[in-house]
Design an enzyme around this catalytic site. Structure first.
Site, PDB file in Angstrom:
ATOM      1  N   ASP A 161     -52.601  30.046  28.937  1.00 12.04           N
ATOM      2  CA  ASP A 161     -53.586  30.938  29.536  1.00 12.04           C
ATOM      3  C   ASP A 161     -54.308  30.250  30.688  1.00 12.04           C
ATOM      4  OD1 ASP A 161     -54.539  29.383  27.208  1.00 12.04           O
ATOM      5  OD2 ASP A 161     -56.513  30.168  27.754  1.00 12.04           O
ATOM      6  N   ASN A 180     -56.135  21.713  21.598  1.00 12.74           N
ATOM      7  CA  ASN A 180     -56.574  20.524  22.333  1.00 12.74           C
ATOM      8  C   ASN A 180     -55.761  19.270  22.043  1.00 12.74           C
ATOM      9  OD1 ASN A 180     -58.520  22.202  23.334  1.00 12.74           O
ATOM     10  ND2 ASN A 180     -60.233  21.232  22.272  1.00 12.74           N
ATOM     11  N   HIS A 182     -56.468  32.651  24.200  1.00  9.56           N
ATOM     12  CA  HIS A 182     -55.987  31.261  24.197  1.00  9.56           C
ATOM     13  C   HIS A 182     -54.567  31.158  23.634  1.00  9.56           C
ATOM     14  CE1 HIS A 182     -57.855  27.762  25.674  1.00  9.56           C
ATOM     15  NE2 HIS A 182     -58.335  27.234  24.577  1.00  9.56           N
ATOM     16  N   ASN A 202     -58.003  21.598  28.093  1.00 12.04           N
ATOM     17  CA  ASN A 202     -57.802  20.423  27.243  1.00 12.04           C
ATOM     18  C   ASN A 202     -56.391  20.315  26.684  1.00 12.04           C
ATOM     19  OD1 ASN A 202     -60.409  19.397  27.567  1.00 12.04           O
ATOM     20  ND2 ASN A 202     -61.223  20.685  25.936  1.00 12.04           N
TER      21      ASN A 202
END
Length: 207
Positions: free
Chosen positions: A95, A70, A19, A116
């Site tokens: 990513d 997020n 991530h 998100n």
């Protein structure tokens, strides 16, 4: 001026996660182009510098939002508003599980595809920003995605991660000049990766 943001989560515990490849890309760009040391600004770690292009240097600001993945839109939106920039002046590195590991694609606008961080930016800015999508592969099933993106790259994967990040930095003049398609092609020329269905790859590993 160009605003380049990487998606990721703050803190050493997340530093090597899939991530966080957006953060890794921003770090490599800062190193390659001699950007200033990062300092706290816009709820982010921000670095300033310029990118040489045939038409002259392009001023750029690199952002690593510290709001957690997020909520990235809060930091990016604040910076964009401060500099009075348009969505076309924003490039976000992140990513992409729906691309095979090591693949790279540029895209402008569109939906969030379940990401998100991208959804947060679109809500704050508009969907019409430029997206630099770094393929990290899919674990094969929806319920495995969170664990996949929040786990570290395996040692064997670093063989493609490092060349991909270096290619993103080396080809950057094309991005700064607004030549997104040529930038994509040059990144893939410098760091070629097999084109494959990421879900099929995951199924193959489980077989």
């Amino acid at each position: 001026m160009l605003l380049i943001a990487g998606l990721g989560n703050p803190g050493q515990g997340y530093a090597k996660n899939r991530h966080n490849i957006g953060f890794m890309a921003v770090d490599e760009i800062a190193r390659r182009w001699g950007f200033s040391p990062a300092r706290s600004r816009f709820q982010s770690l921000a670095s300033e510098g310029s990118i040489d292009t045939p038409a002259g240097p392009v001023r750029a600001l690199l952002l690593k939002p510290q709001t957690y993945y997020n909520e990235t839109g809060r930091a990016v939106g604040e910076a964009l508003k401060f500099f009075k920039l348009q969505p076309a002046d924003l490039v976000v590195f992140y990513d992409e599980i729906d691309l095979a590991p090591g693949r790279f694609r540029m895209k402008t606008g569109g939906g969030a595809a379940g990401n998100n961080g991208i959804r947060s930016i679109a809500a704050q800015v508009s969907p019409d920003f430029r997206r630099a999508r770094l393929g990290t592969g899919h674990p094969g099933a929806k319920e495995l995605v969170q664990g996949h993106v929040l786990s570290d790259f395996h040692k064997v994967e670093l063989k493609w991660v490092a060349p991909l990040l270096e290619a993103c930095a080396d080809a950057l003049p094309l991005l700064a000049a607004g030549e997104d398609e040529r930038y994509q092609a040059e990144v893939m020329r410098l760091a070629p990766a097999d084109k494959a269905d990421p879900r099929a790859l995951a199924r193959g590993k489980d077989a």
